[in-house]
Design a protein around this motif. Structure first.
Motif, PDB file in Angstrom:
ATOM      1  N   ARG A   1      61.705  43.422  75.946  1.00 16.00           N
ATOM      2  CA  ARG A   1      60.783  43.949  75.635  1.00 16.00           C
ATOM      3  C   ARG A   1      59.932  42.843  76.094  1.00 16.00           C
ATOM      4  O   ARG A   1      58.476  42.819  75.380  1.00 16.00           O
ATOM      5  N   GLY A   2      60.367  41.783  76.967  1.00 17.42           N
ATOM      6  CA  GLY A   2      59.625  40.549  76.870  1.00 17.42           C
ATOM      7  C   GLY A   2      59.288  40.593  78.135  1.00 17.42           C
ATOM      8  O   GLY A   2      57.601  39.527  79.012  1.00 17.42           O
ATOM      9  N   THR A   3      59.536  41.170  79.210  1.00 12.23           N
ATOM     10  CA  THR A   3      58.942  41.536  80.947  1.00 12.23           C
ATOM     11  C   THR A   3      58.175  42.591  80.946  1.00 12.23           C
ATOM     12  O   THR A   3      57.293  43.440  80.851  1.00 12.23           O
ATOM     13  N   THR A   4      59.364  43.514  81.386  1.00  9.92           N
ATOM     14  CA  THR A   4      59.381  44.703  82.261  1.00  9.92           C
ATOM     15  C   THR A   4      58.424  45.804  81.615  1.00  9.92           C
ATOM     16  O   THR A   4      58.057  46.504  82.089  1.00  9.92           O
ATOM     17  N   GLY A   5      59.692  45.773  80.314  1.00  5.14           N
ATOM     18  CA  GLY A   5      59.114  47.233  79.536  1.00  5.14           C
ATOM     19  C   GLY A   5      60.508  47.150  78.565  1.00  5.14           C
ATOM     20  O   GLY A   5      61.967  47.055  79.855  1.00  5.14           O
ATOM     21  N   ALA A   6      60.641  48.865  77.560  1.00  5.28           N
ATOM     22  CA  ALA A   6      61.627  48.829  76.810  1.00  5.28           C
ATOM     23  C   ALA A   6      61.805  50.499  77.189  1.00  5.28           C
ATOM     24  O   ALA A   6      60.783  50.804  77.051  1.00  5.28           O
TER      25      ALA A   6
ATOM     26  N   ARG B   1      65.440  50.109  62.658  1.00  2.65           N
ATOM     27  CA  ARG B   1      64.043  49.271  62.340  1.00  2.65           C
ATOM     28  C   ARG B   1      63.619  48.301  64.088  1.00  2.65           C
ATOM     29  O   ARG B   1      64.740  47.802  64.060  1.00  2.65           O
ATOM     30  N   PHE B   2      63.163  48.338  64.724  1.00  2.00           N
ATOM     31  CA  PHE B   2      62.295  47.857  65.663  1.00  2.00           C
ATOM     32  C   PHE B   2      61.252  47.489  65.780  1.00  2.00           C
ATOM     33  O   PHE B   2      60.424  47.436  65.352  1.00  2.00           O
ATOM     34  N   ALA B   3      61.505  45.785  66.308  1.00  4.08           N
ATOM     35  CA  ALA B   3      59.887  45.221  66.837  1.00  4.08           C
ATOM     36  C   ALA B   3      59.388  46.008  68.420  1.00  4.08           C
ATOM     37  O   ALA B   3      60.741  46.482  69.172  1.00  4.08           O
ATOM     38  N   GLY B   4      58.350  45.767  68.166  1.00  9.03           N
ATOM     39  CA  GLY B   4      57.843  46.627  69.771  1.00  9.03           C
ATOM     40  C   GLY B   4      57.650  45.776  71.246  1.00  9.03           C
ATOM     41  O   GLY B   4      58.411  44.215  70.454  1.00  9.03           O
ATOM     42  N   PRO B   5      57.353  45.720  72.185  1.00 12.32           N
ATOM     43  CA  PRO B   5      57.879  44.436  72.953  1.00 12.32           C
ATOM     44  C   PRO B   5      56.471  43.987  73.342  1.00 12.32           C
ATOM     45  O   PRO B   5      54.994  43.777  72.560  1.00 12.32           O
TER      46      PRO B   5
END
Length: 306
Positions: free
Chosen positions: A233-238, A30-34
Protein backbone atom coordinates in the motif's frame (compact mmCIF):
# COMPACT_ATOMS: atom_id res chain seq x y z
CA UNK A 1 -11.87 -37.94 40.37
CA UNK A 2 -14.54 -36.89 42.86
CA UNK A 3 -17.10 -34.28 41.86
CA UNK A 4 -16.72 -30.89 43.51
CA UNK A 5 -19.47 -29.90 45.93
CA UNK A 6 -20.86 -26.62 47.14
CA UNK A 7 -20.78 -23.26 45.30
CA UNK A 8 -17.55 -24.09 43.46
CA UNK A 9 -19.02 -27.33 42.16
CA UNK A 10 -22.10 -25.48 40.90
CA UNK A 11 -19.94 -23.00 39.00
CA UNK A 12 -17.87 -25.77 37.40
CA UNK A 13 -21.04 -27.62 36.40
CA UNK A 14 -22.51 -24.46 34.86
CA UNK A 15 -19.37 -23.72 32.87
CA UNK A 16 -19.17 -27.28 31.59
CA UNK A 17 -22.70 -27.03 30.20
CA UNK A 18 -22.06 -23.77 28.37
CA UNK A 19 -21.47 -24.18 24.69
CA UNK A 20 -18.55 -22.35 23.10
CA UNK A 21 -19.85 -19.24 21.36
CA UNK A 22 -20.30 -19.71 17.63
CA UNK A 23 -18.25 -17.41 15.38
CA UNK A 24 -20.31 -14.74 13.67
CA UNK A 25 -21.71 -15.98 10.35
CA UNK A 26 -20.29 -12.96 8.53
CA UNK A 27 -17.05 -11.23 9.50
CA UNK A 28 -16.64 -7.47 9.12
CA UNK A 29 -13.01 -6.61 8.40
CA UNK A 30 -11.63 -3.09 8.10
CA UNK A 31 -8.53 -1.79 6.32
CA UNK A 32 -6.87 1.49 5.40
CA UNK A 33 -6.39 2.33 1.77
CA UNK A 34 -3.05 2.85 0.03
CA UNK A 35 -0.86 5.86 0.79
CA UNK A 36 -1.72 7.30 -2.63
CA UNK A 37 -5.18 8.26 -1.36
CA UNK A 38 -4.04 10.20 1.70
CA UNK A 39 -3.41 13.51 -0.05
CA UNK A 40 -6.45 13.14 -2.32
CA UNK A 41 -9.28 11.88 -0.10
CA UNK A 42 -10.66 12.65 3.32
CA UNK A 43 -11.44 9.10 4.49
CA UNK A 44 -14.14 7.88 2.17
CA UNK A 45 -15.55 4.56 3.35
CA UNK A 46 -16.08 1.82 0.77
CA UNK A 47 -17.91 -1.40 1.62
CA UNK A 48 -16.83 -4.41 -0.42
CA UNK A 49 -19.03 -7.46 -1.02
CA UNK A 50 -18.35 -10.26 -3.43
CA UNK A 51 -19.70 -13.62 -4.60
CA UNK A 52 -23.24 -13.17 -3.30
CA UNK A 53 -24.39 -16.25 -5.28
CA UNK A 54 -28.08 -15.57 -4.80
CA UNK A 55 -29.76 -18.91 -5.45
CA UNK A 56 -30.58 -22.33 -4.09
CA UNK A 57 -27.26 -23.07 -2.33
CA UNK A 58 -27.10 -20.11 0.06
CA UNK A 59 -30.13 -19.09 2.15
CA UNK A 60 -31.35 -15.62 1.22
CA UNK A 61 -31.07 -14.62 4.88
CA UNK A 62 -27.28 -14.71 4.47
CA UNK A 63 -27.26 -12.13 1.68
CA UNK A 64 -29.72 -9.99 3.62
CA UNK A 65 -27.45 -10.09 6.67
CA UNK A 66 -24.48 -9.03 4.53
CA UNK A 67 -26.50 -6.08 3.24
CA UNK A 68 -27.52 -5.13 6.79
CA UNK A 69 -23.88 -5.20 7.92
CA UNK A 70 -22.80 -3.09 4.97
CA UNK A 71 -25.57 -0.56 5.57
CA UNK A 72 -24.75 -0.50 9.28
CA UNK A 73 -21.25 0.73 8.48
CA UNK A 74 -22.72 3.76 6.65
CA UNK A 75 -20.36 3.55 3.65
CA UNK A 76 -20.07 6.28 1.06
CA UNK A 77 -19.99 3.62 -1.65
CA UNK A 78 -20.66 -0.12 -1.90
CA UNK A 79 -18.86 -2.21 -4.52
CA UNK A 80 -19.58 -5.83 -5.46
CA UNK A 81 -17.07 -7.83 -7.45
CA UNK A 82 -19.02 -10.46 -9.31
CA UNK A 83 -20.75 -13.84 -9.09
CA UNK A 84 -24.21 -12.57 -8.22
CA UNK A 85 -26.05 -15.73 -9.22
CA UNK A 86 -25.75 -19.48 -8.80
CA UNK A 87 -26.18 -21.67 -11.91
CA UNK A 88 -29.45 -20.15 -13.11
CA UNK A 89 -31.64 -17.09 -13.64
CA UNK A 90 -34.39 -18.33 -11.32
CA UNK A 91 -33.51 -15.95 -8.49
CA UNK A 92 -33.00 -12.68 -10.37
CA UNK A 93 -35.93 -10.99 -8.63
CA UNK A 94 -34.36 -11.88 -5.29
CA UNK A 95 -31.02 -10.51 -6.51
CA UNK A 96 -32.68 -7.24 -7.49
CA UNK A 97 -34.23 -6.97 -4.02
CA UNK A 98 -30.86 -7.59 -2.34
CA UNK A 99 -29.18 -4.87 -4.40
CA UNK A 100 -32.06 -2.43 -3.88
CA UNK A 101 -31.70 -2.82 -0.10
CA UNK A 102 -28.21 -1.30 -0.14
CA UNK A 103 -28.41 2.29 1.00
CA UNK A 104 -25.28 3.77 -0.62
CA UNK A 105 -24.45 4.06 -4.33
CA UNK A 106 -23.56 0.63 -5.72
CA UNK A 107 -21.01 -0.24 -8.42
CA UNK A 108 -20.56 -3.77 -9.75
CA UNK A 109 -18.53 -5.95 -12.09
CA UNK A 110 -19.55 -9.38 -13.33
CA UNK A 111 -17.99 -12.77 -12.53
CA UNK A 112 -17.79 -16.12 -14.27
CA UNK A 113 -21.09 -17.44 -12.86
CA UNK A 114 -22.87 -14.36 -14.18
CA UNK A 115 -21.62 -15.09 -17.68
CA UNK A 116 -22.40 -18.80 -17.36
CA UNK A 117 -25.96 -18.03 -16.25
CA UNK A 118 -26.64 -15.20 -18.69
CA UNK A 119 -24.71 -11.96 -18.34
CA UNK A 120 -27.28 -9.65 -19.88
CA UNK A 121 -30.07 -10.92 -17.63
CA UNK A 122 -27.84 -10.43 -14.59
CA UNK A 123 -26.97 -6.90 -15.73
CA UNK A 124 -30.67 -6.06 -16.05
CA UNK A 125 -31.38 -7.37 -12.56
CA UNK A 126 -28.53 -5.34 -11.08
CA UNK A 127 -29.57 -2.14 -12.85
CA UNK A 128 -33.18 -2.69 -11.81
CA UNK A 129 -31.92 -2.76 -8.22
CA UNK A 130 -30.15 0.59 -8.70
CA UNK A 131 -26.56 -0.58 -9.30
CA UNK A 132 -24.23 0.61 -12.02
CA UNK A 133 -22.42 -2.19 -13.85
CA UNK A 134 -18.91 -1.43 -15.10
CA UNK A 135 -18.18 -3.59 -18.14
CA UNK A 136 -14.57 -2.73 -18.98
CA UNK A 137 -15.36 0.87 -18.18
CA UNK A 138 -14.74 3.56 -15.61
CA UNK A 139 -16.88 6.21 -13.98
CA UNK A 140 -16.32 9.18 -11.71
CA UNK A 141 -18.39 9.68 -8.55
CA UNK A 142 -18.67 12.67 -6.26
CA UNK A 143 -18.94 11.41 -2.68
CA UNK A 144 -19.10 13.94 0.15
CA UNK A 145 -17.74 16.59 -2.24
CA UNK A 146 -14.81 14.35 -3.21
CA UNK A 147 -14.22 12.87 -6.64
CA UNK A 148 -13.31 9.20 -7.01
CA UNK A 149 -12.70 7.31 -10.25
CA UNK A 150 -13.73 3.66 -10.28
CA UNK A 151 -12.57 1.36 -13.07
CA UNK A 152 -14.22 -2.02 -13.48
CA UNK A 153 -13.10 -5.02 -15.51
CA UNK A 154 -15.48 -7.59 -16.89
CA UNK A 155 -14.70 -11.17 -15.86
CA UNK A 156 -11.19 -12.34 -16.76
CA UNK A 157 -11.88 -15.98 -15.83
CA UNK A 158 -14.10 -16.36 -18.90
CA UNK A 159 -11.97 -14.08 -21.07
CA UNK A 160 -14.22 -11.00 -20.97
CA UNK A 161 -11.77 -8.55 -19.36
CA UNK A 162 -10.44 -5.78 -21.61
CA UNK A 163 -8.02 -3.58 -19.66
CA UNK A 164 -7.23 -1.31 -22.59
CA UNK A 165 -10.89 -0.47 -23.06
CA UNK A 166 -11.49 -0.06 -19.32
CA UNK A 167 -8.53 2.29 -18.84
CA UNK A 168 -9.08 4.44 -21.92
CA UNK A 169 -9.53 8.07 -20.85
CA UNK A 170 -8.72 7.41 -17.19
CA UNK A 171 -7.54 10.62 -15.52
CA UNK A 172 -4.20 10.58 -13.76
CA UNK A 173 -5.13 13.53 -11.54
CA UNK A 174 -8.00 11.78 -9.74
CA UNK A 175 -7.80 9.00 -7.14
CA UNK A 176 -8.85 5.67 -8.65
CA UNK A 177 -10.25 2.41 -7.29
CA UNK A 178 -10.24 -0.80 -9.32
CA UNK A 179 -12.77 -3.66 -9.39
CA UNK A 180 -12.12 -7.08 -10.88
CA UNK A 181 -13.63 -10.46 -10.14
CA UNK A 182 -10.20 -12.01 -10.69
CA UNK A 183 -7.49 -10.61 -8.41
CA UNK A 184 -4.55 -11.33 -10.72
CA UNK A 185 -5.71 -8.49 -12.98
CA UNK A 186 -4.43 -6.13 -10.28
CA UNK A 187 -0.82 -6.43 -11.43
CA UNK A 188 -1.55 -4.61 -14.69
CA UNK A 189 -3.94 -2.14 -13.06
CA UNK A 190 -1.24 -1.06 -10.59
CA UNK A 191 1.03 -0.26 -13.53
CA UNK A 192 -1.77 1.90 -14.96
CA UNK A 193 -1.99 3.99 -11.78
CA UNK A 194 -4.76 2.14 -9.90
CA UNK A 195 -3.41 1.76 -6.34
CA UNK A 196 -6.15 -0.50 -4.92
CA UNK A 197 -8.06 -3.31 -6.60
CA UNK A 198 -10.93 -5.19 -4.92
CA UNK A 199 -11.75 -8.70 -6.11
CA UNK A 200 -13.34 -12.04 -5.24
CA UNK A 201 -13.89 -15.39 -6.98
CA UNK A 202 -11.94 -17.68 -4.62
CA UNK A 203 -14.32 -17.68 -1.60
CA UNK A 204 -11.01 -17.85 0.32
CA UNK A 205 -11.13 -21.56 -0.39
CA UNK A 206 -14.01 -21.90 2.14
CA UNK A 207 -11.99 -24.46 4.12
CA UNK A 208 -8.94 -22.69 5.50
CA UNK A 209 -7.74 -24.88 8.36
CA UNK A 210 -4.12 -26.05 8.01
CA UNK A 211 -3.81 -23.63 5.06
CA UNK A 212 -5.85 -25.94 2.85
CA UNK A 213 -7.05 -22.88 0.93
CA UNK A 214 -3.49 -22.12 -0.17
CA UNK A 215 -3.20 -25.67 -1.47
CA UNK A 216 -6.58 -25.88 -3.24
CA UNK A 217 -6.89 -22.34 -4.57
CA UNK A 218 -3.21 -21.48 -4.81
CA UNK A 219 -1.10 -24.44 -5.80
CA UNK A 220 -3.78 -26.56 -7.47
CA UNK A 221 -6.02 -23.90 -9.09
CA UNK A 222 -3.06 -21.60 -9.78
CA UNK A 223 -4.12 -18.37 -8.06
CA UNK A 224 -1.38 -16.32 -6.47
CA UNK A 225 -3.88 -14.17 -4.56
CA UNK A 226 -6.12 -16.42 -2.45
CA UNK A 227 -7.68 -14.32 0.31
CA UNK A 228 -7.04 -10.99 1.94
CA UNK A 229 -4.56 -8.22 1.33
CA UNK A 230 -1.56 -8.47 -1.00
CA UNK A 231 0.88 -6.02 -2.56
CA UNK A 232 2.27 -2.87 -0.99
CA UNK A 233 0.00 0.00 0.00
CA UNK A 234 2.98 2.32 0.30
CA UNK A 235 4.41 1.88 -3.18
CA UNK A 236 3.27 -0.32 -6.04
CA UNK A 237 -0.35 -0.93 -5.06
CA UNK A 238 -2.54 -3.45 -3.26
CA UNK A 239 -5.25 -6.00 -4.03
CA UNK A 240 -7.85 -7.44 -1.70
CA UNK A 241 -9.49 -10.81 -2.32
CA UNK A 242 -12.77 -11.03 -0.44
CA UNK A 243 -13.95 -14.31 1.08
CA UNK A 244 -17.41 -13.74 -0.34
CA UNK A 245 -20.91 -14.17 1.04
CA UNK A 246 -22.51 -17.08 -0.80
CA UNK A 247 -21.47 -20.39 -2.32
CA UNK A 248 -21.95 -22.04 -5.69
CA UNK A 249 -21.69 -25.71 -4.74
CA UNK A 250 -21.37 -26.43 -1.00
CA UNK A 251 -22.08 -23.73 1.63
CA UNK A 252 -19.58 -25.25 4.09
CA UNK A 253 -17.05 -22.80 5.54
CA UNK A 254 -14.41 -23.94 8.01
CA UNK A 255 -11.60 -21.86 9.48
CA UNK A 256 -11.26 -18.21 10.43
CA UNK A 257 -10.17 -17.06 6.98
CA UNK A 258 -12.99 -18.94 5.29
CA UNK A 259 -15.85 -17.13 7.02
CA UNK A 260 -18.26 -15.06 4.99
CA UNK A 261 -17.10 -11.50 4.80
CA UNK A 262 -17.99 -7.83 4.43
CA UNK A 263 -14.90 -5.66 4.09
CA UNK A 264 -14.59 -1.94 4.76
CA UNK A 265 -11.87 0.24 3.25
CA UNK A 266 -11.09 3.68 4.62
CA UNK A 267 -9.70 5.51 1.59
CA UNK A 268 -7.50 8.35 2.81
CA UNK A 269 -6.74 6.81 6.19
CA UNK A 270 -3.12 6.05 7.04
CA UNK A 271 -1.96 2.48 7.46
CA UNK A 272 -1.50 1.93 11.20
CA UNK A 273 -4.10 4.50 12.24
CA UNK A 274 -6.39 1.67 13.46
CA UNK A 275 -6.15 -2.08 14.01
CA UNK A 276 -6.51 -4.24 10.91
CA UNK A 277 -7.27 -7.95 10.58
CA UNK A 278 -3.92 -8.54 8.85
CA UNK A 279 -1.34 -6.68 6.82
CA UNK A 280 -0.07 -7.31 3.29
CA UNK A 281 0.81 -10.95 2.58
CA UNK A 282 3.31 -12.51 0.20
CA UNK A 283 1.64 -13.86 -2.93
CA UNK A 284 1.84 -17.50 -3.90
CA UNK A 285 3.75 -18.39 -7.09
CA UNK A 286 0.58 -18.59 -9.16
CA UNK A 287 0.09 -19.98 -12.65
CA UNK A 288 -1.34 -18.04 -15.59
CA UNK A 289 -4.26 -19.89 -17.22
CA UNK A 290 -3.69 -21.11 -20.75
CA UNK A 291 -5.63 -19.63 -23.65
CA UNK A 292 -7.23 -23.04 -24.06
CA UNK A 293 -8.49 -23.03 -20.46
CA UNK A 294 -9.92 -19.52 -20.79
CA UNK A 295 -11.65 -20.44 -24.06
CA UNK A 296 -13.13 -23.54 -22.43
CA UNK A 297 -14.53 -21.44 -19.57
CA UNK A 298 -16.09 -19.02 -22.05
CA UNK A 299 -17.75 -21.91 -23.93
CA UNK A 300 -19.59 -22.98 -20.77
CA UNK A 301 -21.69 -19.83 -20.93
CA UNK A 302 -22.32 -20.15 -24.66
CA UNK A 303 -23.38 -23.78 -24.22
CA UNK A 304 -25.99 -22.62 -21.68
CA UNK A 305 -27.21 -19.95 -24.06
CA UNK A 306 -25.76 -17.07 -22.02
Amino acid sequence: MKALRGPLGSIVELLSKRKAPKPPPIEVRRFAGPAAYQSALDELRVAHLTDLHVGRVTPLAVQREAVALANGAAPDLTVITGDFVCHSQKYLDELTAVIAALESPVLCVLGNHDHWSGAEAVRRALRKGGAEVLDNAHTTLTLRHQRLQVVGLDDAYTGHADREKALKGLRADLPTLGLSHIAEEADALWAAGVPLVLSGHTHAGQVTVAKLHELSIGRIAGHKYVHGLYGDRGTTGAVYVGAGVGAAIIPLRVGERGRREVTLFELGAAVGSFDEHHTEQRPLPGRKPSKRATARRARIGRAKGA
